[in-house]
Write an enzyme that holds these catalytic residues in place. Structure first.
Site, PDB file in Angstrom:
ATOM      1  N   LYS A 166      -6.227   3.592  -4.054  1.00  0.00           N
ATOM      2  CA  LYS A 166      -7.203   3.259  -3.026  1.00  0.00           C
ATOM      3  C   LYS A 166      -7.316   4.412  -2.033  1.00  0.00           C
ATOM      4  CE  LYS A 166      -8.058  -0.795  -4.593  1.00  0.00           C
ATOM      5  NZ  LYS A 166      -9.396  -1.182  -5.028  1.00  0.00           N
ATOM      6  N   ASP A 194     -10.701   4.937  -5.496  1.00  0.00           N
ATOM      7  CA  ASP A 194     -11.564   3.790  -5.174  1.00  0.00           C
ATOM      8  C   ASP A 194     -11.617   3.624  -3.660  1.00  0.00           C
ATOM      9  OD1 ASP A 194     -12.839   1.372  -4.881  1.00  0.00           O
ATOM     10  OD2 ASP A 194     -11.451   0.219  -6.122  1.00  0.00           O
ATOM     11  N   GLU A 220     -14.864   5.548  -7.285  1.00  0.00           N
ATOM     12  CA  GLU A 220     -15.378   4.164  -7.334  1.00  0.00           C
ATOM     13  C   GLU A 220     -15.800   3.668  -5.950  1.00  0.00           C
ATOM     14  OE1 GLU A 220     -12.919   1.674  -9.757  1.00  0.00           O
ATOM     15  OE2 GLU A 220     -13.227  -0.095  -8.515  1.00  0.00           O
ATOM     16  N   GLU A 246     -18.966  -3.779  -9.109  1.00  0.00           N
ATOM     17  CA  GLU A 246     -18.220  -5.042  -9.127  1.00  0.00           C
ATOM     18  C   GLU A 246     -18.865  -6.115  -8.252  1.00  0.00           C
ATOM     19  OE1 GLU A 246     -14.743  -2.805  -7.498  1.00  0.00           O
ATOM     20  OE2 GLU A 246     -14.419  -4.577  -6.300  1.00  0.00           O
ATOM     21  N   ASP A 269     -17.753  -7.333 -13.362  1.00  0.00           N
ATOM     22  CA  ASP A 269     -16.568  -8.178 -13.533  1.00  0.00           C
ATOM     23  C   ASP A 269     -17.044  -9.497 -14.148  1.00  0.00           C
ATOM     24  OD1 ASP A 269     -14.493 -10.136 -12.990  1.00  0.00           O
ATOM     25  OD2 ASP A 269     -13.618  -8.652 -11.639  1.00  0.00           O
ATOM     26  N   HIS A 296     -14.711  -4.198 -14.439  1.00  0.00           N
ATOM     27  CA  HIS A 296     -13.777  -4.444 -13.334  1.00  0.00           C
ATOM     28  C   HIS A 296     -12.999  -5.721 -13.667  1.00  0.00           C
ATOM     29  CE1 HIS A 296     -12.913  -6.398  -9.351  1.00  0.00           C
ATOM     30  NE2 HIS A 296     -12.630  -5.161  -8.994  1.00  0.00           N
ATOM     31  N   GLU A 329      -8.771  -2.569 -16.489  1.00  0.00           N
ATOM     32  CA  GLU A 329      -8.157  -2.520 -15.160  1.00  0.00           C
ATOM     33  C   GLU A 329      -6.989  -3.503 -15.116  1.00  0.00           C
ATOM     34  OE1 GLU A 329     -10.756  -3.126 -11.805  1.00  0.00           O
ATOM     35  OE2 GLU A 329      -9.183  -2.385 -10.458  1.00  0.00           O
TER      36      GLU A 329
HETATM   37 CA    CA Z   1     -12.736  -1.571  -6.971  1.00  0.00          CA
END
Ligand code: CA
Length: 376
Positions: A166, A194, A220, A246, A269, A296, A329
């Site tokens: 992240k 991300d 991302e 997502e 997702d 995702h 993921e």
């Molecule tokens: Ca994400």
């Protein structure tokens, strides 16, 4: 066969160590499962992405559209329900709730026909999926770079060949974190970043230009999901492939992003986009727009199983001797009920996860664990 009941199960665990993405502080893990019961005793399970209480309330509000119908009429149930809510529901809880219902209906169909979902959806291109470790959040009060290095080094030791961290904590801080992680994991491990839409286009451009030297597989959610023109600009302003999607629920939102050339990699997702039925439609959209599809996944073993069946049916694009599988993921952040709610946990071996091959989703729910993690 007719549907007689729809139940929701909220799972909840307050975290001992809260963690942060660019904008959010996770103080608890909470997810909503959907259980659909049929008159012959067949039961299907699904899961909804996002706030559990809102999803549970939305699923309940859809029950009258679904009870009494043939569960094998998956597409007609989807369209009738969506159409009933579409005026206020082109994105958000209508889609996430419908996702859980749709996945549960596919689980029922698989049990009815005694076949895994991927088989009913046309067959698998692969049943062993290479996974990447998702983590690298910022534990509250901790040094992000140090925490990321420790966590990602452990993931690589565990066999993962790809990891995602992240970012979104400030340009200079993020570059320092990315550099530290790249140095720690070595050159051969794929590294993704991300931002959870924590930047505007100016800072995201700076991150992309400065992070590129660390060989980043994708960048991302650099900016907020509404900023389609910023997404498009970023594909031209900086060198890292842009990923997102997502929260672009449903075929129409995804088509709009694809038409505007927003992403190199689309990330729907199945628990948010509208279920397996809607996710399958995005395969065609990605093919005709020449965009790579890498789903995702975020949730419990139910979401993981549904995601795995979707990964199995995504065609290689293009087919070749060296064709790639979409990476799975695989969330490594702490969640005590993620695997506890199924009798056989879905685990990775050396960074590879097998698609369950039993009927439907191929999982068996542990009802004691559902009770154990129900909110008080
Ligand atoms: Ca994400």
């Amino acid at each position: 066969m007719i549907i007689t009941e729809i139940n929701t199960h909220i799972l909840y665990h307050e975290l001992e160590t809260p963690f942060q993405s660019s904008f959010s502080t996770f103080a608890a893990r909470h997810h909503c499962l959907v259980e659909i019961v049929c008159d012959d005793g067949t039961i299907g399970w699904g899961e909804c992405l996002g706030p559990a209480d809102i999803n549970a309330a939305t699923v309940k509000s859809m029950a009258s559209m679904i009870i009494g119908r043939n569960p094998l009429d998956i597409e007609p149930i989807w369209l009738d329900t969506y159409n009933q809510f579409r005026d206020q529901g082109q994105r958000g809880p209508i889609h996430t709730a419908l996702s859980g219902i749709d996945i549960a209906l596919w689980d029922i169909a698989g049990k009815h026909y005694n076949a895994p979902i991927y088989q009913l959806m046309g067959g698998a291109y692969r049943t062993e999926i290479p996974a990447y470790a998702t983590g690298g959040f910022k534990p509250v009060g901790a040094d992000h770079a140090k925490a990321c290095v420790e966590e990602m080094t452990a993931c690589v030791k565990d066999g993962f060949k790809a990891v995602k961290i992240k970012i979104g904590f400030g340009v200079n801080a993020d570059i320092a974190t990315i550099k530290a992680v790249r140095n720690a994991i070595g050159a051969d491990i794929a590294l993704m970043i991300d931002a959870n839409h924590g930047y505007d286009v100016i800072d995201a451009t700076a991150i992309g230009r400065r992070a590129a030297e660390f060989n980043i597989e994708w960048f991302e959610e650099p900016v907020i999901p509404e900023a389609l023109t910023s997404y498009t600009d970023l594909r031209h302003n900086q060198p890292i492939p842009i990923a997102g999607g997502e929260t672009w629920h449903g075929r129409y939102a995804n088509e709009e992003a694809l038409k505007q050339n927003c992403v190199d990699i689309l990330q729907p997702d199945v628990c948010g986009v509208g279920g397996l039925s809607e996710a399958r439609k995005l395969i065609t959209l990605c093919e005709v727009h020449h965009v790579r599809l890498v789903p995702h996944v975020w949730g419990t073993a139910v979401a993981l199983a549904a995601g795995l069946h979707f990964h199995a049916i995504i065609p290689p694009s293009p087919p070749s001797h060296n064709q790639r599988s979409p990476l799975l993921e695989f969330d490594r952040t702490y969640n005590p009920f993620r695997q506890a709610i199924v009798k056989a946990p879905i685990e990775h071996k050396n960074g590879i996860v097998s698609v369950p091959n039993g009927p439907g989703l191929g999982i068996e729910i542990d009802r004691d664990a559902l009770k154990q993690f129900a909110p008080i």
